[in-house]
Design an enzyme around this catalytic site. Sequence first.
Site, PDB file in Angstrom:
ATOM      1  N   HIS A 111      -0.695  -6.568  -5.348  1.00  0.00           N
ATOM      2  CA  HIS A 111      -0.802  -7.831  -4.620  1.00  0.00           C
ATOM      3  C   HIS A 111      -0.189  -8.929  -5.483  1.00  0.00           C
ATOM      4  O   HIS A 111      -0.320  -8.923  -6.702  1.00  0.00           O
ATOM      5  CB  HIS A 111      -2.279  -8.158  -4.345  1.00  0.00           C
ATOM      6  N   VAL A 134       2.127 -16.652  -4.700  1.00  0.00           N
ATOM      7  CA  VAL A 134       2.434 -17.930  -5.345  1.00  0.00           C
ATOM      8  C   VAL A 134       2.424 -19.005  -4.271  1.00  0.00           C
ATOM      9  O   VAL A 134       2.881 -18.770  -3.145  1.00  0.00           O
ATOM     10  CB  VAL A 134       3.783 -17.925  -6.105  1.00  0.00           C
ATOM     11  N   ARG A 135       1.874 -20.179  -4.590  1.00  0.00           N
ATOM     12  CA  ARG A 135       1.658 -21.173  -3.540  1.00  0.00           C
ATOM     13  C   ARG A 135       1.675 -22.582  -4.116  1.00  0.00           C
ATOM     14  O   ARG A 135       1.469 -22.799  -5.318  1.00  0.00           O
ATOM     15  CB  ARG A 135       0.332 -20.905  -2.833  1.00  0.00           C
ATOM     16  N   HIS A 170       0.855  -1.194   0.000  1.00  0.00           N
ATOM     17  CA  HIS A 170       0.000   0.000   0.000  1.00  0.00           C
ATOM     18  C   HIS A 170       0.892   1.246   0.000  1.00  0.00           C
ATOM     19  O   HIS A 170       1.417   1.637   1.052  1.00  0.00           O
ATOM     20  CB  HIS A 170      -0.892   0.017   1.240  1.00  0.00           C
TER      21      HIS A 170
END
Length: 302
Positions: free
Chosen positions: A108, A111-112, A98
């Site tokens: 935003h 990654v997962r 922000h």
Amino acid sequence: MQSELLTQVKAYLMALQDKICAGLEEADGGAKFVEDAWQREEGGGGRTRVIRDGNVIEQGGVNYSHVFGASMPASATAHRPELAGRSFHACGVSLVIHPKNPHIPTSHANVRFFIAEKEGEEPIWWFGGGFDLTPFYPQLEDVKHWHQVAHDLCVPFGDEVYPKYKTWCDEYFYLKHRDETRGVGGLFFDDLNEWGFEKSFAFMQAVGNGYLDAYLPLIAKRKDTPYGEAERQFQLYRRGRYVEFNLVWDRGTLFGLQTGGRTESILMSMPPLARWEYDFNPEPGSPESELYEHYLKPKDWL
């Protein structure tokens, strides 16, 4: 298989967190990330890194986490019922920035990797992630740059990849109760395993590595743009939409809270300040109205 895959992915994710934090610190030129390492009682932990009150970044966080457990939460099994009764590991990097200046968009990225196992059955695994941009005073050249980076990193994986994941992003980051997108989108993908592990992992890395390429030029270009109190108040009002999406619609927030994740780290995505105003309508023809008229509906930016 599980430990080998996890080891590879975790090594990349921790290095990615380091790289992104270093890039953002350099772009800010003042503040530094402060790390808060944490452990989860049920299994796992993470490194939450927060930056605040910088020259450019008002507040932001870059999180790495690896959590595991004996069973999947309801939010995951509702989406994937075949996961019921399986143990799981989930690891990822998630970030939200922000900025102070309303002319720099909020960004935003995430990654997962998930892997779920049950004795006597093949593991179920997949990759997910993406990045999206939330401008307050958008400039078309900035939006095109963001999407060009997204497009270009997809090219080696097939011509259909960018349009598919760009559309998914527009549909995912959509506030149904407001009938508007959260911003101008980018990429969003989930449940990716059909390419096999190596190619799927390579794509996740391309997305993770693409974030700084997409975002840092926007910071450099807009950080010195003058603004006044009216622009600041509009920024805070639009940040309220960010809060609404994260608390009402975001699957990741729900997953984190339902798995007993660390609340401070999960809600790190919230802006430090936001405001709401009853029945706000921008002045026709104003820069504020341009956001609503031209940028909060999906379109082909390239």
